[in-house]
Design a protein around this motif. Structure first.
Motif, mmCIF file in Angstrom:
data_model
loop_
_atom_site.group_PDB
_atom_site.id
_atom_site.type_symbol
_atom_site.label_atom_id
_atom_site.label_comp_id
_atom_site.label_asym_id
_atom_site.label_seq_id
_atom_site.Cartn_x
_atom_site.Cartn_y
_atom_site.Cartn_z
ATOM 1 N N UNK A 1 0.816 -1.210 0.000
ATOM 2 C CA UNK A 1 0.000 0.000 0.000
ATOM 3 C C UNK A 1 0.855 1.269 0.000
ATOM 4 N N UNK A 2 0.341 2.295 -0.693
ATOM 5 C CA UNK A 2 0.984 3.610 -0.725
ATOM 6 C C UNK A 2 0.225 4.617 0.141
ATOM 7 N N UNK B 1 11.482 3.245 -3.406
ATOM 8 C CA UNK B 1 11.888 4.650 -3.478
ATOM 9 C C UNK B 1 10.867 5.604 -2.839
ATOM 10 N N UNK B 2 9.808 5.061 -2.257
ATOM 11 C CA UNK B 2 8.830 5.910 -1.581
ATOM 12 C C UNK B 2 9.442 6.570 -0.348
ATOM 13 N N UNK B 3 9.053 7.810 -0.102
ATOM 14 C CA UNK B 3 9.606 8.547 1.036
ATOM 15 C C UNK B 3 9.122 7.986 2.368
ATOM 16 N N UNK B 4 7.908 7.421 2.380
ATOM 17 C CA UNK B 4 7.346 6.864 3.610
ATOM 18 C C UNK B 4 7.735 5.392 3.728
ATOM 19 N N UNK B 5 8.355 4.979 4.828
ATOM 20 C CA UNK B 5 8.812 3.590 4.960
ATOM 21 C C UNK B 5 7.655 2.604 4.998
ATOM 22 N N UNK B 6 7.950 1.362 4.644
ATOM 23 C CA UNK B 6 6.938 0.300 4.596
ATOM 24 C C UNK B 6 6.195 0.191 5.915
ATOM 25 N N UNK B 7 6.905 0.267 7.012
ATOM 26 C CA UNK B 7 6.259 0.079 8.307
ATOM 27 C C UNK B 7 5.144 1.088 8.534
ATOM 28 N N UNK B 8 5.371 2.341 8.161
ATOM 29 C CA UNK B 8 4.338 3.355 8.371
ATOM 30 C C UNK B 8 3.185 3.172 7.394
ATOM 31 N N UNK B 9 3.491 2.785 6.155
ATOM 32 C CA UNK B 9 2.426 2.556 5.179
ATOM 33 C C UNK B 9 1.561 1.368 5.587
ATOM 34 N N UNK B 10 2.201 0.322 6.096
ATOM 35 C CA UNK B 10 1.452 -0.845 6.572
ATOM 36 C C UNK B 10 0.573 -0.468 7.762
ATOM 37 N N UNK B 11 1.115 0.354 8.653
ATOM 38 C CA UNK B 11 0.335 0.788 9.818
ATOM 39 C C UNK B 11 -0.864 1.619 9.371
ATOM 40 N N UNK B 12 -0.683 2.449 8.363
ATOM 41 C CA UNK B 12 -1.798 3.250 7.846
ATOM 42 C C UNK B 12 -2.918 2.355 7.331
ATOM 43 N N UNK B 13 -2.541 1.282 6.638
ATOM 44 C CA UNK B 13 -3.554 0.372 6.101
ATOM 45 C C UNK B 13 -4.241 -0.408 7.227
ATOM 46 N N UNK B 14 -3.472 -0.880 8.174
ATOM 47 C CA UNK B 14 -4.059 -1.588 9.312
ATOM 48 C C UNK B 14 -5.056 -0.696 10.044
#
Length: 404
Positions: free
Chosen positions: A78-79, A106-119
């Motif tokens: 997720x983005x 290359x996204x500025x937001x790390x995977x962990x934060x994007x995953x947390x946003x989706x959760x």
């Protein structure tokens, strides 16, 4: 932490009300539930019996329903949280997943934060349990899996989850067999796969390797199948055969499974019956493209267990997705012509792992003493209204732990 509290003043469904022509409502009653060590330990109707010194949560007369289960998401893709950008064009599926790694990394937001946003987005809409597919590929190793697991650890076991080791770029094509084993030893609980006939270009070899991994690690399978016509039918038939041969009854799922549309006549009956016999689950994201979504209600009539999931939510594959599983369910209900009180009540089971307050005959099937205290509260008058009108969730618990 030991859980010991009372959930009081909640309504539960107790049966369908039949007028002369049709079921015109669902009857409910007020109950009070003692929740201890993650389960419903007592259910009473007289509030005066609740111990005076006990911890109590007042449900305010809201409806109690089973919590939602997200059967198909991608927490690593997720983005959510990054500025808008359209998806990059791709000529085929291989070009799409090859470009995806570069785009995500290359996204500025790390995977962990994007995953947390989706959760957090899905939790807001009532999901308390997730099945997420995590890319396993030589270019990323186990890094996506590790970051997703790190994210989930932040929730302190308050949500439930299953993690699918997903060789989206091809199990054989990318020589990922050892990586898959490493993933299954380090947190992944399912063996994934995708279109073995076309991505790996080796139907038999790819499926045999997938089932060997499942057998070696005693792990269930969830395989993505988009192929149609001969390739789609052959893949589905072979999965049924290998499920029986490997004694994995009840431990195999097909996501998407578009090829189920291509079986006709006696062959269709034979295959749908075999799916039910082997207890192979079908997971759909409710695509809108005509003649794509498998015939879920027909499959259900054969006894096949079908589930819905959100799948893509603002990622490299699609700019769409709300993260609202109830939205998917309502879409499916509308597309399938589910309008009656009984149909809508049963439809909730498509997003609760088949748990509903009433069975098809209107008998009480949930909650019962000993059941996990995993539930939602909503201001809806009944499950049917919750499904059709997508009434918001006000409170959610997973095994006695408050999530929302």
């Amino acid at each position: 932490m030991t859980q010991d509290f009372w959930l009081k003043n909640v309504r539960t469904e107790i049966g369908f009300h039949q007028n002369e022509a049709y079921v015109d409502r669902t009857d409910t009653k007020m109950i009070h539930l003692h929740i201890k060590d993650g389960v419903f330990s007592e259910m009473i109707e007289d509030a005066t019996l609740i111990p005076k010194n006990s911890q109590q949560i007042d449900g305010g007369g809201q409806l109690l329903t089973p919590a939602l289960v997200e059967k198909h998401c991608h927490l690593d893709k997720s983005k959510l949280g990054v500025p808008w950008e359209p998806i990059m064009p791709a000529k085929n599926i291989v070009e799409r997943f090859e470009s995806e790694i570069v785009a995500l990394n290359q996204l500025a937001l790390p995977l962990k934060q994007r995953a947390k946003n989706l959760l957090n987005l899905e939790v807001q809409h009532g999901v308390t349990f997730f099945r997420s597919h995590i890319d396993i590929h030589p270019k990323v190793g186990l890094s996506y899996l590790e970051q997703v697991m790190d994210t989930l650890n932040d929730y302190d076991k308050k949500i439930g989850y299953e993690l699918v080791a997903f060789p989206q770029h091809g199990l054989l094509r990318t020589h990922s067999q050892q990586l898959m084993k490493d993933a299954l030893r380090n947190g992944a609980t399912f063996v994934g796969g995708v279109d073995p006939a076309t991505v790996d270009d080796d139907l038999e070899g790819s499926l045999m390797t997938t089932f060997d991994l499942a057998t070696e690690f005693n792990a269930p399978i969830d395989i993505h199948l988009h192929n149609r016509d001969d390739a789609g039918r052959e893949t589905i038939r072979r999965i049924i055969q290998l499920t029986e041969a490997s004694q994995l009854e009840g431990k195999v799922f097909m996501s998407h499974a578009f090829g189920l549309n291509d079986f006709q006549g006696e062959e269709r009956q034979e295959v749908f019956t075999a799916l039910a016999r082997q207890n192979i689950g079908i997971v759909s994201s409710v695509p809108l493209t005509p003649n794509t979504m498998p015939p879920l209600m027909e499959l259900k009539s054969y006894g096949v267990k079908v589930h819905l999931g959100c799948d893509n939510i603002y990622d490299s594959w699609s700019p769409y997705g709300t993260g609202n599983l109830s939205d998917k369910l309502a879409r499916f209900g509308e597309m399938s012509g589910l309008t009656s009180q009984t149909q809508l009540t049963q439809a909730l089971g498509l997003v609760t792992n088949h748990q509903t307050a009433l069975d098809e005959q209107g008998n009480i099937s949930w909650p019962k003493v000993g059941d996990d205290a995993t539930f939602l509260l909503t201001t809806a008058s009944c499950s049917a209204e919750f499904v059709a009108r997508q009434i918001p969730v006000t409170l959610s618990y997973h095994k006695g732990n408050q999530i929302l």
